[in-house]
Scaffold this motif. Structure first.
Motif, PDB file in Angstrom:
ATOM      1  N   ARG A 471       7.763 -14.050 162.300  1.00 37.07           N
ATOM      2  CA  ARG A 471       8.156 -12.701 161.895  1.00 37.07           C
ATOM      3  C   ARG A 471       8.819 -12.720 160.519  1.00 37.07           C
ATOM      4  O   ARG A 471       8.553 -11.863 159.673  1.00 37.07           O
ATOM      5  N   VAL A 472       9.701 -13.711 160.317  1.00 41.13           N
ATOM      6  CA  VAL A 472      10.359 -13.842 159.016  1.00 41.13           C
ATOM      7  C   VAL A 472       9.321 -14.071 157.925  1.00 41.13           C
ATOM      8  O   VAL A 472       9.401 -13.518 156.828  1.00 41.13           O
ATOM      9  N   SER A 473       8.312 -14.881 158.228  1.00 41.63           N
ATOM     10  CA  SER A 473       7.261 -15.173 157.242  1.00 41.63           C
ATOM     11  C   SER A 473       6.532 -13.899 156.832  1.00 41.63           C
ATOM     12  O   SER A 473       6.252 -13.692 155.651  1.00 41.63           O
ATOM     13  N   GLU A 474       6.228 -13.032 157.800  1.00 37.40           N
ATOM     14  CA  GLU A 474       5.524 -11.795 157.488  1.00 37.40           C
ATOM     15  C   GLU A 474       6.345 -10.906 156.563  1.00 37.40           C
ATOM     16  O   GLU A 474       5.822 -10.280 155.644  1.00 37.40           O
ATOM     17  N   VAL A 475       7.653 -10.847 156.795  1.00 43.37           N
ATOM     18  CA  VAL A 475       8.517 -10.035 155.938  1.00 43.37           C
ATOM     19  C   VAL A 475       8.573 -10.621 154.535  1.00 43.37           C
ATOM     20  O   VAL A 475       8.487  -9.910 153.533  1.00 43.37           O
ATOM     21  N   GLU A 503      15.539  -6.447 161.376  1.00 39.51           N
ATOM     22  CA  GLU A 503      14.689  -5.812 162.373  1.00 39.51           C
ATOM     23  C   GLU A 503      13.727  -6.824 162.994  1.00 39.51           C
ATOM     24  O   GLU A 503      13.471  -6.795 164.192  1.00 39.51           O
ATOM     25  N   ALA A 504      13.202  -7.746 162.156  1.00 39.01           N
ATOM     26  CA  ALA A 504      12.281  -8.768 162.668  1.00 39.01           C
ATOM     27  C   ALA A 504      12.972  -9.726 163.617  1.00 39.01           C
ATOM     28  O   ALA A 504      12.355 -10.254 164.553  1.00 39.01           O
ATOM     29  N   LEU A 505      14.269 -10.001 163.397  1.00 41.10           N
ATOM     30  CA  LEU A 505      15.019 -10.948 164.223  1.00 41.10           C
ATOM     31  C   LEU A 505      15.834 -10.237 165.308  1.00 41.10           C
ATOM     32  O   LEU A 505      16.750 -10.829 165.880  1.00 41.10           O
ATOM     33  N   LYS A 506      15.492  -8.998 165.607  1.00 36.74           N
ATOM     34  CA  LYS A 506      16.295  -8.167 166.509  1.00 36.74           C
ATOM     35  C   LYS A 506      16.482  -8.808 167.876  1.00 36.74           C
ATOM     36  O   LYS A 506      17.579  -8.824 168.430  1.00 36.74           O
ATOM     37  N   ASN A 507      15.406  -9.348 168.468  1.00 38.19           N
ATOM     38  CA  ASN A 507      15.477  -9.928 169.810  1.00 38.19           C
ATOM     39  C   ASN A 507      15.546 -11.451 169.798  1.00 38.19           C
ATOM     40  O   ASN A 507      15.388 -12.089 170.827  1.00 38.19           O
ATOM     41  N   CYS A 508      15.752 -12.033 168.630  1.00 36.63           N
ATOM     42  CA  CYS A 508      15.807 -13.483 168.506  1.00 36.63           C
ATOM     43  C   CYS A 508      17.239 -13.966 168.722  1.00 36.63           C
ATOM     44  O   CYS A 508      18.181 -13.414 168.141  1.00 36.63           O
ATOM     45  N   VAL A 509      17.383 -14.980 169.554  1.00 39.61           N
ATOM     46  CA  VAL A 509      18.712 -15.496 169.896  1.00 39.61           C
ATOM     47  C   VAL A 509      18.901 -16.870 169.264  1.00 39.61           C
ATOM     48  O   VAL A 509      18.168 -17.810 169.557  1.00 39.61           O
ATOM     49  N   ALA A 510      19.891 -16.979 168.375  1.00 40.35           N
ATOM     50  CA  ALA A 510      20.312 -18.270 167.807  1.00 40.35           C
ATOM     51  C   ALA A 510      19.125 -19.080 167.297  1.00 40.35           C
ATOM     52  O   ALA A 510      18.875 -20.183 167.749  1.00 40.35           O
ATOM     53  N   VAL A 511      18.376 -18.515 166.352  1.00 45.55           N
ATOM     54  CA  VAL A 511      17.233 -19.234 165.784  1.00 45.55           C
ATOM     55  C   VAL A 511      17.744 -20.285 164.793  1.00 45.55           C
ATOM     56  O   VAL A 511      18.493 -19.966 163.874  1.00 45.55           O
ATOM     57  N   PRO A 512      17.363 -21.553 164.943  1.00 43.54           N
ATOM     58  CA  PRO A 512      17.849 -22.606 164.032  1.00 43.54           C
ATOM     59  C   PRO A 512      17.108 -22.562 162.696  1.00 43.54           C
ATOM     60  O   PRO A 512      16.170 -23.312 162.458  1.00 43.54           O
ATOM     61  N   ARG A 578      13.877 -18.748 144.017  1.00 43.55           N
ATOM     62  CA  ARG A 578      13.403 -18.216 145.292  1.00 43.55           C
ATOM     63  C   ARG A 578      14.381 -18.537 146.425  1.00 43.55           C
ATOM     64  O   ARG A 578      15.240 -19.401 146.291  1.00 43.55           O
ATOM     65  N   ILE A 579      14.176 -17.822 147.543  1.00 46.81           N
ATOM     66  CA  ILE A 579      14.871 -18.084 148.815  1.00 46.81           C
ATOM     67  C   ILE A 579      13.793 -18.396 149.852  1.00 46.81           C
ATOM     68  O   ILE A 579      12.809 -17.666 149.986  1.00 46.81           O
ATOM     69  N   GLU A 580      13.970 -19.509 150.579  1.00 45.29           N
ATOM     70  CA  GLU A 580      13.031 -19.898 151.631  1.00 45.29           C
ATOM     71  C   GLU A 580      13.763 -19.987 152.971  1.00 45.29           C
ATOM     72  O   GLU A 580      14.929 -20.383 153.010  1.00 45.29           O
ATOM     73  N   PHE A 581      13.043 -19.625 154.037  1.00 44.24           N
ATOM     74  CA  PHE A 581      13.562 -19.762 155.399  1.00 44.24           C
ATOM     75  C   PHE A 581      12.814 -20.918 156.062  1.00 44.24           C
ATOM     76  O   PHE A 581      11.581 -20.902 156.142  1.00 44.24           O
ATOM     77  N   VAL A 582      13.551 -21.914 156.511  1.00 43.75           N
ATOM     78  CA  VAL A 582      12.944 -23.120 157.082  1.00 43.75           C
ATOM     79  C   VAL A 582      13.394 -23.251 158.531  1.00 43.75           C
ATOM     80  O   VAL A 582      14.589 -23.325 158.818  1.00 43.75           O
TER      81      VAL A 582
END
Length: 633
Positions: A471-475, A503-512, A578-582
């Motif tokens: 979801r984060v990737s799509e955003v 909004e993409a992480l709304k239902n995500c719990v403690a994503v590392p 840039r900012i990356e999410f890993v």
């Protein structure tokens, strides 16, 4: 005379300065400077402490007469004493509880001190003495200390084998759960109890399940190839089994449970040989129940092919396995006697059909009430003294298997046991197969038609970390974070990205997730690294401000160290900023890269609800299994 005097003074000053400077540098006191004015020597500079100042004066006094020295040295002001870092380690196992660490002597109102913490730990293990290695310091407690300590004690209460590390703003938990389902339940409970302002890091491991009996059942018929149950003792064995099944026609993406209880280290060798035999027969079933192997071919298989395949399989199986192979010539006629059980979605079960006598009828009734609930069982059975041998065992085994389903039905006849239904567990089909194979014995005929319904799975509604990363990737594909030049302030044009991520992480719990900041190569290396760190932290704070669970997210600045384009052009430098999410343990999730697939991710359950093929096995053992070999050290 005046000129001689001036010359003599200059010589004295020069020699004094050289001698003093040489002595100071030799002693490592470069911070002190000497200047001479005639016979007077002036010392200037800032000493690191009073002791160093006296050492410098004594050293210079050994070079020139002490009466000539004029002390103009300063001393670095003393640093205020820093507050101690409060932390507590709580260890719990079968031998009791140990408490180690440093606590505030006087906590805030309503908080725990050393005495109350020991009392709380003692209440958890009243039969064992708590090992108290705590110390206290007369410093005020940090703002979130009481919240973190309360969370740590709550975790210690529900985790019987755990290590809980409590700091003022962080709680780290390492524990062992009994099963995968218990692990997810504990993680959900701990995340729900996490207070604001305290980060929570959870590492709960679940041991491999013990499979009894160790069961594998592979079928190939007109509906295709499939597993009713698949078990392996290692990742290597699972890979070999799935590869053999794919060669036999199984679609990619099937799963196989890794568990304990394998009857032989050569399990994978025997399983792959059985799967290969089914593939050659084209219409057959092989069932492994511990060391008992049953191969059943359809009546359409020729006797010549069957004999050849059985001979090859018997030679390929390791010595520990016992093979029973059958080739029926015609379908077995169904007798009039039968027992049925119907389980409704509301949990109500209705028992009808025949049982041998009143004792067996009472046993079945009691077993059903214990399995489904006393108020949810309706019994309408009748007695029949002419039922086949082993009838009660077949009925009880079927009821035990039916109890694993959300709703379904059981049919017991003289020639077969059929279990059909729907479950919210992907392991239900394998569990039903394991029960019937183990309880009915080698050679028994049974059929399993169990499908997986994702809507009934209590854990399926929660997105996995991989799904959250996707979801984060799509955003991030639509737009990237930009910042005011030379600062960590997110520009107003790209600030809405944070809201989209929330909004993409709304239902995500403690994503590392790791939020990685990168810059171009302009400026100093240390400055770029500090700037990238500040920008990554700014994104983390933006997500936290939008109520995203960031307890397992970290902000890391890499500066100019990881370029993705040429820093020699403006376009390249723009890409590098840039900012990356890993996802920790996966590939970067940025605007141009999708998250990498996760190894060993569970496959979607296959729906075999339309499978009507018979699963028949031999009724008598032909070769007794040899004793299991001793397990390798």
């Amino acid at each position: 005379m005046l000129g001689v005097a001036l010359l003599a003074a200059l010589v004295i000053e020069s020699r004094s300065d050289r001698a003093i400077t040489k002595a100071l540098h030799g002693a490592g006191m470069e911070w002190a400077t000497s200047t001479s004015d005639g016979l007077q020597v002036h010392l200037t500079g800032t000493a690191p402490d009073e002791r160093a100042r006296f050492r410098a004066l004594n050293l210079v006094g050994s070079v020139v007469d002490a009466s000539r020295i004029r002390d103009s040295l300063d001393v670095t002001p003393a640093v205020a004493l820093a507050a101690p870092r409060f932390s507590v380690e709580m260890l719990r196992n079968d031998d009791g509880i140990q408490l180690i660490g440093l606590m505030p002597e006087k906590p805030e109102e309503g908080g725990m001190d050393e005495t109350s913490l020991v009392e709380a730990a003692t209440a958890l293990t009243p039969d064992m003495e708590v090992s108290n290695l705590l110390e206290a310091a007369a410093w005020p407690a940090p703002e979130t200390w009481n919240k973190a300590l309360t969370l740590g004690v709550s975790a210690l209460k529900i985790l019987k084998r755990s290590k809980v590390s409590v700091a003022a703003d962080r709680v780290e938990i390492t524990a062992i759960a009994e099963s995968e389902s218990e692990k997810r339940r504990l993680e959900a409970a701990l995340n729900a109890a996490k207070p604001d302002g305290v980060s929570l890091l959870i590492e709960i491991s679940a041991p491999r399940p013990v499979l009894t009996p160790f069961t594998l059942r592979f079928i190939k018929d007109g509906s295709g190839a499939r597993f009713d149950a698949c078990a392996a003792d290692s990742v290597r064995a699972r890979t070999a089994i799935l590869r053999a099944a794919e060669v036999a026609g199984l679609p990619e993406g099937a799963s196989c449970t890794i568990g304990l209880g394998v009857p032989t280290p050569r399990w994978a060798e025997g399983a792959t040989a059985g799967i290969k035999a089914v593939a050659e027969l084209e219409n057959a079933t092989v069932t492994f129940s511990d060391a008992d192997v049953t191969l059943l071919a359809d009546a359409s298989v020729s006797q010549e092919l069957f004999d050849r395949v059985v001979g090859e399989l018997r030679a390929a199986l390791p010595p520990v396995f016992s093979l029973n192979a059958q080739l029926p010539k015609k379908d077995v006629a169904q007798g009039p006697a039968e027992f049925t059980a119907k389980l409704s979605p509301e949990g109500r079960v209705e028992l009808r059909g025949r049982l041998p006598d009143e004792m067996q009828q009472a046993a079945v009734d009691a077993f059903a009430r214990a399995s489904f609930g006393a108020s949810k069982v309706y019994v309408a059975t009748r007695l029949d003294n002419d039922l086949p041998d082993g009838w009660p065992v077949r009925v009880l085994a079927g009821l035990e298997a039916l109890a694993l389903l959300h709703d379904g039905s059981l049919l017991v006849r003289a020639d077969t046991v059929e279990v059909k239904g729907v479950s919210g567990s992907q392991d239900a089909r394998a569990g039903v197969t394991r029960i019937l194979s183990g309880k009915l014995g080698q050679g028994a005929t049974f059929r399993v038609d169990v499908s997986y319904n994702k809507e009934l799975d209590p854990f399926a509604a929660l997105p996995t970390p991989q799904e959250c990363a996707a979801r984060v990737s799509e955003v991030m594909k639509s737009q990237k974070f930009t910042f005011t030049p030379g600062s960590a302030e997110i520009t107003s044009e790209t600030l809405p990205i944070a809201a989209k991520l929330a909004e993409a992480l709304k239902n995500c719990v403690a994503v590392p997730l790791e939020i990685a900041g990168h810059t171009d190569s302009q400026g100093s290396e240390s400055g770029n690294k500090a700037l990238s760190q500040a920008r990554a932290e700014a994104v983390l704070l933006a997500l936290q401000g939008r109520r995203v669970d960031v307890s397992q997210m970290t902000a890391v600045g890499y500066g100019e160290a990881v370029p993705i384009a040429d820093n020699g052009t403006e376009a390249g430098r723009e890409e590098n900023r840039r900012i990356e999410f890993v996802l920790k343990g996966a590939a970067p999730v940025s605007a141009d890269a999708a998250p990498a697939a996760v190894a060993d991710a569970p496959a979607e359950g296959h729906d075999f609800s339309n499978d009507t093929s018979a699963s028949v096995a031999p009724r008598e053992k032909t070769i007794r299994p040899k004793p299991r070999p001793a397990a390798a050290e």
